[in-house]
Design a protein around this motif. Sequence first.
Motif, mmCIF file in Angstrom:
data_model
loop_
_atom_site.group_PDB
_atom_site.id
_atom_site.type_symbol
_atom_site.label_atom_id
_atom_site.label_comp_id
_atom_site.label_asym_id
_atom_site.label_seq_id
_atom_site.Cartn_x
_atom_site.Cartn_y
_atom_site.Cartn_z
ATOM 1 N N LYS A 20 0.837 -1.208 0.000
ATOM 2 C CA LYS A 20 0.000 0.000 0.000
ATOM 3 C C LYS A 20 0.871 1.256 0.000
ATOM 4 O O LYS A 20 0.615 2.216 -0.728
ATOM 5 N N GLU A 24 0.052 2.934 -3.673
ATOM 6 C CA GLU A 24 -1.141 3.769 -3.635
ATOM 7 C C GLU A 24 -0.813 5.240 -3.864
ATOM 8 O O GLU A 24 0.255 5.728 -3.481
ATOM 9 N N ASP A 28 -4.579 8.269 -0.787
ATOM 10 C CA ASP A 28 -5.037 7.062 -0.117
ATOM 11 C C ASP A 28 -3.881 6.297 0.515
ATOM 12 O O ASP A 28 -3.999 5.121 0.834
#
Length: 443
Positions: A20, A24, A28
């Motif tokens: 992530k 991302e 976010d």
Amino acid sequence: MLTSLLLKALDPITDSMIKKLFTEDYADNPYIAITAAQKLTARAIIEAAIRSETGKVLTLPYGSPINLSPWEKILLNPRQLFELPTESIKDIDMSVTIGKNAKKPLKLDIPMMITGMSYGGSLSLRMKMALAKGAAMVGTSTNTGESAVSEEVRSNTKYLIGQYNRGGLMTTPEKLSKLDAIEVQLGQGAWGGAVESTKYADTIDEHLREVWDLQKGEDSTIYSRMPNTSSTEDIIELINNLKSQYDVPIGVKIAGTDFIEDELKVISKTKADYIVIDGSEGGTAVAPPTLADNVGLPTLHTLSRTIKWLEEKGIRDKFDIIVAGGLSTPGHFLKAKALGADAVYIGSIAVFATVQCQAVKTLPEAPPTQLALHEGKYADKLDIDVAANNLANFLTSCTEEMKMALQAVGKKSIKDLNKEDLVTVDKELAEFLKIRYAASPRS
């Protein structure tokens, strides 16, 4: 085995988090919290969240974290050969006198004094008793702050300074006659001067109501102006009236400001014995961050300009000077003395030293402030005798280290310390303070 199992359990969570973070978009991405904190500061984000929760003025115990007084750039000058150090530490005198021109001067064994921190408006009764008792153990004074005289504090201290304050809590002859010095409180560094502050009735217990002479359900307000004064002349008359009525030293406390010379001009017209100058680094229990961070003048600059103005006007000997605001180490105390102060007030550092290991009574459930403040959840858990002994040990330790520095500088008394004993590595600071610049050889 347990460690191995734990690592295996954390592996998929770690993998997911790394993916992530690395893939991302920022909007976010959890890392946005770090970049936001770098831009806005973690403190600003926390304060914004508290403001949005309550819609109320924030209160910042211990004062602002911003310190604009560069004490670390100033050093003391030791002597070794061309002049010899003081032969024995035992020969060094640390005593000071406040109000030398008063009928009953305040004679202290050390130059560190406990500053004004009020019972009720700031600290708990048990903390005030501990500070009073600890100060008495080493022959120095404590201060009522913007409060009144409680019998518990008076009976535990040797020297008590009381603030004739803007809340009208210390104005009667009965109360003033119990003091060893009277301090007219016209401003405070952590508040950026003089600002209105109210303690509401639902936070005032029965004992505090009795000490403050309040009726049940009555609020207590510290006003921006001294009650019954509407002009500079009224303030001068108030100070002079106190001087004519009492034999103890009469002082005036003001916050550091770029108008310091104008403020001193007014004080010079009074018969006061001493002046307290409180820099913007000063602490308090309830000052709003906006005032603590952004209003006033730093302690070092306030002190230097005060001494310079008094010397230029030829009235330095008329007033003793106590400096306050962010002073926390023996080095600070020595440098302030060398720059012209007769004594120093300490507050926040004294509270931390007094609490010391009793902080474990609140941690990790709550911060140690809850052990010291009047409305603290653990205020009744403070052991007064242990706390008093902690403060006495702290002040004794500071005094002994200061003696060692004075020995190296070749002084037999702290009264002999002056600007000639200082040097700085900052050229602009050297010019401002009128002390030696370290890169320039002595002639």
